[in-house]
Design an enzyme around this catalytic site. Structure first.
Site, PDB file in Angstrom:
ATOM      1  N   ASN A 133      -3.880  -2.393   7.193  1.00  0.00           N
ATOM      2  CA  ASN A 133      -3.100  -1.495   6.317  1.00  0.00           C
ATOM      3  C   ASN A 133      -4.023  -0.815   5.311  1.00  0.00           C
ATOM      4  OD1 ASN A 133      -0.047  -1.387   6.631  1.00  0.00           O
ATOM      5  ND2 ASN A 133      -0.464  -3.546   6.936  1.00  0.00           N
TER       6      ASN A 133
ATOM      7  N   ASN B 201       4.697  -3.156  -1.965  1.00  0.00           N
ATOM      8  CA  ASN B 201       4.378  -4.182  -0.973  1.00  0.00           C
ATOM      9  C   ASN B 201       4.904  -3.727   0.378  1.00  0.00           C
ATOM     10  OD1 ASN B 201       3.508  -6.779   0.029  1.00  0.00           O
ATOM     11  ND2 ASN B 201       5.664  -7.384   0.110  1.00  0.00           N
TER      12      ASN B 201
ATOM     13  N   HIS C  86       6.164  -5.177   4.096  1.00  0.00           N
ATOM     14  CA  HIS C  86       6.599  -6.410   4.746  1.00  0.00           C
ATOM     15  C   HIS C  86       6.978  -6.073   6.187  1.00  0.00           C
ATOM     16  CE1 HIS C  86       8.224 -10.436   5.154  1.00  0.00           C
ATOM     17  NE2 HIS C  86       9.279  -9.899   5.741  1.00  0.00           N
TER      18      HIS C  86
ATOM     19  N   ASP D 218       9.653 -10.571  -1.913  1.00  0.00           N
ATOM     20  CA  ASP D 218      10.250  -9.580  -1.001  1.00  0.00           C
ATOM     21  C   ASP D 218      11.646  -9.146  -1.459  1.00  0.00           C
ATOM     22  OD1 ASP D 218       8.952 -11.518   1.774  1.00  0.00           O
ATOM     23  OD2 ASP D 218       7.980  -9.988   0.556  1.00  0.00           O
TER      24      ASP D 218
ATOM     25  N   GLU E 138       3.788   0.243  10.318  1.00  0.00           N
ATOM     26  CA  GLU E 138       3.331  -0.014   8.935  1.00  0.00           C
ATOM     27  C   GLU E 138       2.234   0.975   8.543  1.00  0.00           C
ATOM     28  OE1 GLU E 138       2.290  -4.105   8.065  1.00  0.00           O
ATOM     29  OE2 GLU E 138       3.513  -4.751   9.746  1.00  0.00           O
TER      30      GLU E 138
HETATM   31  C1  GRF Z   1       0.930  -6.883   7.688  1.00  0.00           C
HETATM   32  O1  GRF Z   1       1.737  -7.181   8.815  1.00  0.00           O
HETATM   33  C2  GRF Z   1       1.807  -6.798   6.480  1.00  0.00           C
HETATM   34  O2  GRF Z   1       3.103  -6.307   6.762  1.00  0.00           O
HETATM   35  C3  GRF Z   1       1.902  -8.222   6.059  1.00  0.00           C
HETATM   36  O3  GRF Z   1       0.637  -8.786   6.319  1.00  0.00           O
HETATM   37  C4  GRF Z   1       0.011  -8.044   7.353  1.00  0.00           C
HETATM   38  C5  GRF Z   1      -1.296  -7.559   6.805  1.00  0.00           C
HETATM   39  O4  GRF Z   1      -2.057  -7.077   7.850  1.00  0.00           O
HETATM   40  N1  GRF Z   1       2.264  -8.315   4.669  1.00  0.00           N
HETATM   41  P1  GRF Z   1      -3.443  -6.331   7.488  1.00  0.00           P
HETATM   42  O5  GRF Z   1      -4.286  -7.303   6.684  1.00  0.00           O
HETATM   43  O6  GRF Z   1      -3.098  -5.104   6.714  1.00  0.00           O
HETATM   44  O7  GRF Z   1      -4.020  -6.034   8.848  1.00  0.00           O
END
Ligand code: GRF
Length: 210
Positions: free
Chosen positions: A14, A107, A109, A150, A179
């Site tokens: 992310n 955040n 999720h 959350d 995401e």
């Molecule tokens: C993602 O699936 C996010 O939704 C969750 O943790 C994961 C983080 O993945 N909170 P990354 O470290 O961004 O690859």
């Protein structure tokens, strides 16, 4: 240009999606700082590779959760951070930290909150629970962080179909792909001042996109 800090604990895909958009000039803000509570988070490597300040703050090293949160707020303030993004961040923020950055912490999720979220629902466990329940739709949620887990006001959601024979890993990969689009879009909306939180006494705050 808004100053953004990204808090991480894991691989940082992310974070990478935010870095990519920032470097294309389409994020609406500048990533000034990456903070991890884990020394071994690959996300730190991603930050360093892109010349972004990367710091490790661990409750253990700082002598507990309270000291960790005080150091975190001090660091964020010293860098003039406007927006904090939790991208796979696995430490709980103290109420004082949330209050210091009220309505300025996002955040992401990997489910459609309020389903499959809260204590214990993180990483692959979320997708395992979705499949175990037999849900037909999952997805991703971006929300503002409040004092709960959350539970903050929802900014955006996007659904992902659960396919026959899906494994937790395959579902996770499809949700992650969503995401990586949803989080930058929400960060951009925040930086451009297009998010507005409507507070109604006795009801949940509602986020509007202007
Ligand atoms: C993602 O699936 C996010 O939704 C969750 O943790 C994961 C983080 O993945 N909170 P990354 O470290 O961004 O690859």
């Amino acid at each position: 240009m808004k100053n953004i800090a990204v808090l991480v604990s894991g691989s940082g895909t992310n974070l990478q999606s935010l870095i990519d958009q920032a470097e294309k000039g389409t994020l609406g803000g500048s990533i000034r700082l990456v903070v991890s509570n884990r020394e071994d988070a690959y996300a730190l490597e991603r930050a360093r590779r892109h010349g972004i300040e990367a710091q490790v703050l661990t409750p253990k090293r700082l002598g507990g959760s309270r000291a960790f949160n005080l150091a975190l707020v001090e660091l964020l303030r010293s860098r003039g951070i406007d927006l904090v993004v939790l991208a796979g961040f696995m430490s709980i923020l103290a109420p004082e930290t949330v209050a210091a950055f009220r309505d300025r912490i996002l955040n992401i999720h990997p489910s459609l909150i309020p389903s499959f979220c809260g204590k214990g629902f993180h990483g692959i466990k979320v997708h395992e629970a979705v499949l175990e329940y037999g849900a037909k739709v999952s997805g991703a949620t971006v929300h503002l962080v409040d004092e709960g887990t959350d539970t903050g006001p929802i900014v955006a959601q996007r659904s992902v179909e659960v396919l026959p024979g899906d494994s937790p890993e395959r579902l996770q990969a499809r949700v992650l792909a969503v995401e990586h689009e949803l989080l930058p879009a929400c960060v951009r909306a925040f930086c451009q001042g297009r998010l507005r939180v409507e507070q109604v006494p006795g009801k949940r705050p509602i986020v509007h996109w202007d």
